[in-house]
Motif scaffolding. Structure first.
Motif: not given
Length: 370
Positions: A142-171
């Protein structure tokens, strides 16, 4: 010279921007607080071997430090992912985790790599020995995904990071956090595939327009069947509705020959059907679905790859560039399939059934020991 680029001011400014203490920076880099203090007061400079790690940690440009910006090519990232996924079958969990964390530190600004490592963690966290370590790794993801979303300018990458963070929260059984992350996606815009196809048509490139539409149809087909297993389990307590939904899903898989396109989706559909029937105490149908699940797993699933066919005949080039799809190496997949049958609490009532025992024997004999 290092002095000419004011490295002391850069380190101090970037550390303050991130809101971390000298102690925290020192711990991350692996030096003493005194060393960091000397760097920031211009009394000494970081060892040259530490400069790449500092640059990566602060995610700063060439001009802002000394011109070091560690990145990996897309091909190298794919190879790294498959290498690490394979290592989980040959090394201890902690050994692979150490290797992953070294890569994270070294390439802290290479967001495509960090995304794949987040994906790797999501797909292998269950290999940790106990629940506490599993949860810790998911939080690290989750922390890694949040860093990606905060620092990365690539929208597609940040969307995927958001999805993986969501999966983690569900688990982690944190549904409110997951809902908060996905709230904006509940009202999707008009299909981008339609718009892109229309644009190609306007340029006179009808062949490319057809390809884009096929890719969109392929996405939508997987988008319908992907959540099917979850939906079936949600309505397992309503037999008539369950039967209706299962019939529709199976018709879709038959009409589009989904077993050839993506056998994994078909496998999961049969597994969910078996679980649903078992919940309904319909052992005969549960075993029938479980047998079909095992049949596809043992004959069509591996080696896992997405394919086109005579209908989807324009997506092969797109599939070649598709992001890493196989979530784990084959050895791990085989073990996971066995666990999905043997350790699934939904099938406890089937354990004494002859057909169930035959299914387990077949998996152990023809699939696990290959």
């Amino acid at each position: 010279m290092l002095k000419d680029i004011n490295i002391a001011k850069v380190i101090s400014a970037k550390r303050n921007e991130k809101g971390i203490t000298q102690d925290q920076l020192a711990e991350y880099i692996g030096v003493t607080k005194a060393s960091v203090s000397k760097w920031e007061t211009d009394k000494s400079y970081p060892d040259i071997t530490l400069l790449p790690q500092l640059s990566s940690f602060f995610n700063i440009s060439i001009d802002e430090l000394i011109g070091y910006s560690p990145q990996m090519t897309k091909e190298t990232i794919k190879k790294t992912y498959h290498h690490l996924a394979s290592e989980f079958s040959h090394k201890t969990f902690n050994e692979v985790l150490i290797e992953c964390r070294k890569l994270i530190k070294k390439y802290y600004a290479c967001f495509p790599l960090l995304l794949q490592i987040a994906k790797l963690f999501v797909n292998h966290y269950m290999l940790a020995k106990d629940k506490e370590k599993q949860e810790a790794l998911l939080q690290e993801t989750i922390d890694l995904c949040r860093r990606i979303k905060k620092e990365c300018d690539d929208i597609w990458i940040t969307k995927q990071a958001n999805s993986f963070e969501t999966i983690c929260h569900i688990i982690l059984n944190q549904p409110l956090e997951a809902i908060e992350l996905l709230d904006e996606t509940l009202k999707p815009p008009i299909s981008d595939h339609f718009l892109l196809s229309k644009a190609y048509q306007m340029t006179g490139n009808s062949e490319k327009a057809k390809e884009v539409i096929q890719v969109g149809l392929y996405h939508h087909l997987r988008g319908i069947l992907g959540p099917a297993q979850s939906y079936l389990l949600l309505i397992a307590d309503k037999p008539s509705k369950f039967e209706q939904a299962l019939d529709r899903f199976l018709q879709i898989t038959k009409v589009f020959e989904v077993e050839k396109l993506d056998p994994n989706i078909t496998c999961l559909l049969y597994l969910a059907a078996a679980q649903g029937y078992s919940i309904q105490n319909n052992q005969e149908k549960a075993l029938e679905m479980l047998e079909k699940y095992v049949c596809i797993c043992t004959t069509s699933l591996l080696p896992y790859e997405l394919k086109g066919d005579s209908f989807f005949d324009r997506i092969d080039n797109w599939l070649k560039d598709y992001d890493i799809e196989a979530p784990r190496d084959e050895k791990t997949i085989r073990k996971s399939i066995l666990q999905s049958v043997v350790e699934n609490p939904a099938f406890i009532s089937l354990h004494n059934e002859r057909k169930y025992k035959q299914i387990i024997e077949k998996l152990n004999r023809d699939f696990i020991k290959e």
